[in-house]
Design an enzyme around this catalytic site. Structure first.
Site, mmCIF file in Angstrom:
data_model
loop_
_atom_site.group_PDB
_atom_site.id
_atom_site.type_symbol
_atom_site.label_atom_id
_atom_site.label_comp_id
_atom_site.label_asym_id
_atom_site.label_seq_id
_atom_site.Cartn_x
_atom_site.Cartn_y
_atom_site.Cartn_z
ATOM 1 N N GLU A 132 0.641 -1.295 -0.178
ATOM 2 C CA GLU A 132 0.347 0.115 0.251
ATOM 3 C C GLU A 132 1.116 1.644 0.054
ATOM 4 O O GLU A 132 0.594 2.143 -0.583
ATOM 5 C CB GLU A 132 -1.211 0.070 0.916
ATOM 6 C CG GLU A 132 -1.935 -0.398 0.980
ATOM 7 C CD GLU A 132 -2.831 -0.860 0.310
ATOM 8 O OE1 GLU A 132 -2.718 -1.466 -1.051
ATOM 9 O OE2 GLU A 132 -4.094 -0.630 0.403
ATOM 10 N N THR A 185 -6.068 7.415 -5.338
ATOM 11 C CA THR A 185 -5.826 7.152 -4.404
ATOM 12 C C THR A 185 -5.153 8.130 -2.830
ATOM 13 O O THR A 185 -4.836 9.180 -2.609
ATOM 14 C CB THR A 185 -5.496 6.143 -3.153
ATOM 15 O OG1 THR A 185 -6.453 4.812 -3.762
ATOM 16 C CG2 THR A 185 -5.903 6.143 -1.751
HETATM 17 N N1 HSE Z 1 -8.626 4.462 4.156
HETATM 18 C C1 HSE Z 1 -8.254 4.683 2.226
HETATM 19 C C2 HSE Z 1 -8.017 6.256 2.000
HETATM 20 C C3 HSE Z 1 -8.144 3.710 2.116
HETATM 21 O O1 HSE Z 1 -9.194 6.204 2.098
HETATM 22 O O2 HSE Z 1 -7.497 7.181 1.541
HETATM 23 C C4 HSE Z 1 -8.148 3.986 0.179
HETATM 24 O O3 HSE Z 1 -8.758 2.967 -0.263
#
Ligand code: HSE
Length: 311
Positions: A132, A185
């Site tokens: 990640e 993201t």
């Molecule tokens: N918690 C993370 C965000 C998840 O909201 O950036 C990304 O899929």
């Protein structure tokens, strides 16, 4: 001993609306598949990636699956083994459905199974988080944890990492719509405010506690009432076409709750049955088509198992 294995790992919905970075759950579809072959030569290679439109690197130093598997092998002192990886993307990339997590978890689970390593799968989390980190610059665990453990997962703490699997009402279904617009993201994290007001914090932690209580109490109404986000959704919803209109449509069709999946652009609704989930995905898909936006839709119950060996 088995030399080759095919593993599926599921897509996940992180945040579950009010639990930014601390809550997530897994669905039955979509998901990714990894075929892992043990080879004589030490080291990791990636021989094939399908379904990514050429977007993912074959270079093992730059791919989240191989990088996390390499960390795992080092940690158990098994750099003597070699793996060749085939990654078959069966879900959209950059969708907010935990695409990189699904691939990484499938790879780690495949390696662990081939090596006959019986340790608790939770121990794989720290390697999955490396993936990640590489994919979006932050090692959040709210996609990788549910992808690995299945069901609903709470990240009680990041340091030290403490994850708790939560129960959920049996009939809970999920409608997912991915509007095919790009929301990486990394960028969706950069636009979030990093200072919040006490009154908003109070609203948010009331909702998180309400959601977790509702999961334990099988109280779908309480789950629905609690799924509101005053911290992140107001900013991120701007990146999603007609977010509030889609929310109204879903709620009118009987959704229990509606919100952004992970960092978006996918949105999801909880429903009490599959038919309602289907009506919602169909309606939202039609709406996006009118806006000339292509979409992918899924309906699923909650996936309680995490990764699955396919062969
Ligand atoms: N918690 C993370 C965000 C998840 O909201 O950036 C990304 O899929």
């Amino acid at each position: 001993m088995k030399k080759s294995i095919k593993v599926f790992a599921p897509a996940t919905v992180a945040n579950v609306v009010c639990g930014f970075d601390v809550l997530g759950f897994a669905v039955n579809e979509p998901g990714d598949e990894v075929i892992m072959n043990m080879v004589d030569k030490p080291g990791i290679t990636i021989s094939k990636i399908t379904g990514d439109n050429g977007r993912l690197p074959l270079d093992p130093k730059r791919n989240t699956v191989s990088v996390s598997v390499e960390h795992y092998l080092k940690s158990i002192d098994r750099t003597d083994v070699g793996f060749d990886i085939e990654l078959h993307k069966k879900m959209p990339i950059g969708s907010g459905l935990g695409s990189s997590s699904a691939s990484t978890v499938a790879g780690l689970f495949a390696a662990k199974t081939l090596l006959g390593d019986e340790t608790d799968p939770v121990k794989l989390l720290r390697f999955a988080r490396k993936g990640e980190e590489m994919a979006c610059g932050h090692g959040h665990a709210d996609n990788v944890a549910p992808a690995l453990l299945g069901g609903f997962v709470l990240i009680r703490s990041y340091d030290p990492l403490d994850v708790v699997k939560l129960p959920h009402p049996k009939g809970l279904h999920c409608a997912i719509v991915f509007p095919d617009v790009d929301v990486p993201t990394r960028e969706a994290r950069q636009i979030i405010r990093n200072k919040i007001q006490m009154k908003d914090a109070v609203t948010q932690w009331g909702n998180i506690a309400g959601l977790v209580s509702g999961l334990f109490m099988n109280d779908i109404d309480l789950i629905g009432r609690s799924m509101h986000d005053v911290l992140v959704e107001p900013t991120r919803s701007i990146l999603i076409p007609d977010f509030y209109k889609m929310r109204d449509m879903a709620m009118e069709l009987g959704a229990v709750s509606f919100g952004i999946s992970g960092s978006g652009p996918s949105v999801f609704a909880f429903t009490r049955d599959e038919d309602t989930a289907k009506r919602i995905t169909q309606r939202l898909g039609q709406h996006l088509a009118k806006l000339k936006i292509n979409s992918f839709t899924y309906e699923s119950s909650i996936n309680d198992h995490g990764p699955r060996v396919l062969g």
